[in-house]
Scaffold this motif. Structure first.
Motif, PDB file in Angstrom:
ATOM      1  N   ASP A  34       8.630 -32.335 -56.013  1.00 13.33           N
ATOM      2  CA  ASP A  34       7.577 -31.681 -56.092  1.00 13.33           C
ATOM      3  C   ASP A  34       7.049 -30.979 -54.554  1.00 13.33           C
ATOM      4  O   ASP A  34       6.749 -29.842 -54.581  1.00 13.33           O
ATOM      5  CB  ASP A  34       6.200 -32.470 -56.750  1.00 13.33           C
ATOM      6  CG  ASP A  34       6.566 -32.777 -58.010  1.00 13.33           C
ATOM      7  OD1 ASP A  34       7.244 -32.115 -58.900  1.00 13.33           O
ATOM      8  OD2 ASP A  34       5.789 -33.842 -58.794  1.00 13.33           O
ATOM      9  N   SER A  35       7.289 -31.863 -53.736  1.00 15.38           N
ATOM     10  CA  SER A  35       7.009 -31.702 -52.245  1.00 15.38           C
ATOM     11  C   SER A  35       7.899 -30.448 -51.979  1.00 15.38           C
ATOM     12  O   SER A  35       7.429 -29.669 -51.055  1.00 15.38           O
ATOM     13  CB  SER A  35       7.040 -32.827 -51.436  1.00 15.38           C
ATOM     14  OG  SER A  35       6.367 -33.669 -51.658  1.00 15.38           O
ATOM     15  N   ILE A  36       9.293 -30.634 -52.182  1.00 13.83           N
ATOM     16  CA  ILE A  36      10.092 -29.250 -51.874  1.00 13.83           C
ATOM     17  C   ILE A  36       9.843 -28.268 -52.350  1.00 13.83           C
ATOM     18  O   ILE A  36       9.727 -27.005 -51.885  1.00 13.83           O
ATOM     19  CB  ILE A  36      11.340 -29.808 -52.268  1.00 13.83           C
ATOM     20  CG1 ILE A  36      11.816 -30.844 -51.293  1.00 13.83           C
ATOM     21  CG2 ILE A  36      12.520 -28.738 -52.086  1.00 13.83           C
ATOM     22  CD1 ILE A  36      13.225 -31.714 -51.473  1.00 13.83           C
ATOM     23  N   LYS A  37       9.373 -27.979 -53.838  1.00 15.26           N
ATOM     24  CA  LYS A  37       8.887 -26.997 -54.661  1.00 15.26           C
ATOM     25  C   LYS A  37       7.796 -26.482 -53.762  1.00 15.26           C
ATOM     26  O   LYS A  37       7.652 -25.194 -53.671  1.00 15.26           O
ATOM     27  CB  LYS A  37       8.629 -27.189 -55.960  1.00 15.26           C
ATOM     28  CG  LYS A  37      10.059 -27.713 -56.952  1.00 15.26           C
ATOM     29  CD  LYS A  37       9.485 -27.949 -58.353  1.00 15.26           C
ATOM     30  CE  LYS A  37      10.851 -28.268 -59.139  1.00 15.26           C
ATOM     31  NZ  LYS A  37      10.220 -28.616 -60.550  1.00 15.26           N
ATOM     32  N   SER A  38       6.770 -26.913 -53.429  1.00 19.31           N
ATOM     33  CA  SER A  38       5.521 -26.669 -53.145  1.00 19.31           C
ATOM     34  C   SER A  38       5.846 -26.054 -51.535  1.00 19.31           C
ATOM     35  O   SER A  38       5.361 -25.056 -51.192  1.00 19.31           O
ATOM     36  CB  SER A  38       4.289 -27.731 -53.070  1.00 19.31           C
ATOM     37  OG  SER A  38       4.635 -28.784 -51.989  1.00 19.31           O
ATOM     38  N   LEU A  39       6.780 -26.810 -50.959  1.00 22.45           N
ATOM     39  CA  LEU A  39       7.114 -26.154 -49.708  1.00 22.45           C
ATOM     40  C   LEU A  39       7.739 -24.796 -49.790  1.00 22.45           C
ATOM     41  O   LEU A  39       7.504 -23.733 -49.066  1.00 22.45           O
ATOM     42  CB  LEU A  39       8.051 -27.048 -48.835  1.00 22.45           C
ATOM     43  CG  LEU A  39       8.747 -26.765 -47.459  1.00 22.45           C
ATOM     44  CD1 LEU A  39       7.541 -26.446 -46.431  1.00 22.45           C
ATOM     45  CD2 LEU A  39       9.658 -27.753 -46.999  1.00 22.45           C
ATOM     46  N   ALA A  40       8.713 -24.645 -50.565  1.00 23.69           N
ATOM     47  CA  ALA A  40       9.328 -23.320 -50.910  1.00 23.69           C
ATOM     48  C   ALA A  40       8.447 -22.180 -51.210  1.00 23.69           C
ATOM     49  O   ALA A  40       8.452 -21.152 -50.923  1.00 23.69           O
ATOM     50  CB  ALA A  40      10.316 -23.762 -52.078  1.00 23.69           C
ATOM     51  N   GLN A  41       7.284 -22.658 -52.010  1.00 19.09           N
ATOM     52  CA  GLN A  41       6.319 -21.957 -52.659  1.00 19.09           C
ATOM     53  C   GLN A  41       5.520 -21.305 -51.011  1.00 19.09           C
ATOM     54  O   GLN A  41       5.317 -20.219 -51.166  1.00 19.09           O
ATOM     55  CB  GLN A  41       5.486 -22.250 -53.543  1.00 19.09           C
ATOM     56  CG  GLN A  41       6.102 -22.524 -54.763  1.00 19.09           C
ATOM     57  CD  GLN A  41       5.233 -23.023 -55.949  1.00 19.09           C
ATOM     58  OE1 GLN A  41       4.216 -23.633 -55.700  1.00 19.09           O
ATOM     59  NE2 GLN A  41       5.515 -23.095 -57.167  1.00 19.09           N
ATOM     60  N   SER A  42       5.164 -22.171 -50.510  1.00 14.92           N
ATOM     61  CA  SER A  42       4.123 -21.897 -49.164  1.00 14.92           C
ATOM     62  C   SER A  42       5.099 -21.076 -48.193  1.00 14.92           C
ATOM     63  O   SER A  42       4.629 -20.002 -47.705  1.00 14.92           O
ATOM     64  CB  SER A  42       3.870 -23.136 -48.699  1.00 14.92           C
ATOM     65  OG  SER A  42       5.015 -23.788 -48.034  1.00 14.92           O
ATOM     66  N   LEU A  43       6.431 -21.188 -48.265  1.00 10.41           N
ATOM     67  CA  LEU A  43       7.185 -20.342 -47.362  1.00 10.41           C
ATOM     68  C   LEU A  43       7.497 -18.800 -47.896  1.00 10.41           C
ATOM     69  O   LEU A  43       7.544 -18.067 -47.248  1.00 10.41           O
ATOM     70  CB  LEU A  43       8.500 -20.971 -47.068  1.00 10.41           C
ATOM     71  CG  LEU A  43       8.599 -22.178 -46.200  1.00 10.41           C
ATOM     72  CD1 LEU A  43       9.788 -22.792 -46.336  1.00 10.41           C
ATOM     73  CD2 LEU A  43       8.126 -22.142 -44.773  1.00 10.41           C
ATOM     74  N   GLN A  44       7.426 -18.829 -49.114  1.00 12.50           N
ATOM     75  CA  GLN A  44       7.437 -17.376 -49.938  1.00 12.50           C
ATOM     76  C   GLN A  44       6.406 -16.661 -49.754  1.00 12.50           C
ATOM     77  O   GLN A  44       6.454 -15.372 -49.891  1.00 12.50           O
ATOM     78  CB  GLN A  44       7.953 -17.724 -51.150  1.00 12.50           C
ATOM     79  CG  GLN A  44       9.410 -17.918 -51.383  1.00 12.50           C
ATOM     80  CD  GLN A  44       9.809 -18.232 -52.742  1.00 12.50           C
ATOM     81  OE1 GLN A  44       8.823 -18.069 -53.627  1.00 12.50           O
ATOM     82  NE2 GLN A  44      11.046 -18.596 -53.240  1.00 12.50           N
TER      83      GLN A  44
END
Length: 59
Positions: A34-44
């Motif tokens: 979940d943390s990796i998914k939220s990081l990817a979304q925040s970088l996009q």
């Protein structure tokens, strides 16, 4: 059936410990995922607040 009883008593404890540890690791891996998914979304999503944070940090 008589053959299974010694096997269960001999290997039951290690199997239960293994299942317990796998369950704990699974929960932690779900959190990490979940943390990796939220990081990817925040970088996009580029936003002005990120630019402001960078400017404030460099000041």
């Amino acid at each position: 059936m008589e053959m299974w009883i010694p096997l269960i008593s001999e290997y039951g404890f290690p199997v239960m410990i293994t299942l317990y540890l796998l369950h704990r690791i699974e929960v932690k891996l779900d959190t990490l995922n979940d943390s990796i998914k939220s990081l990817a979304q925040s970088l996009q999503q580029p936003s002005e607040s990120k630019a402001m944070k960078v400017q404030k940090a460099s000041s």
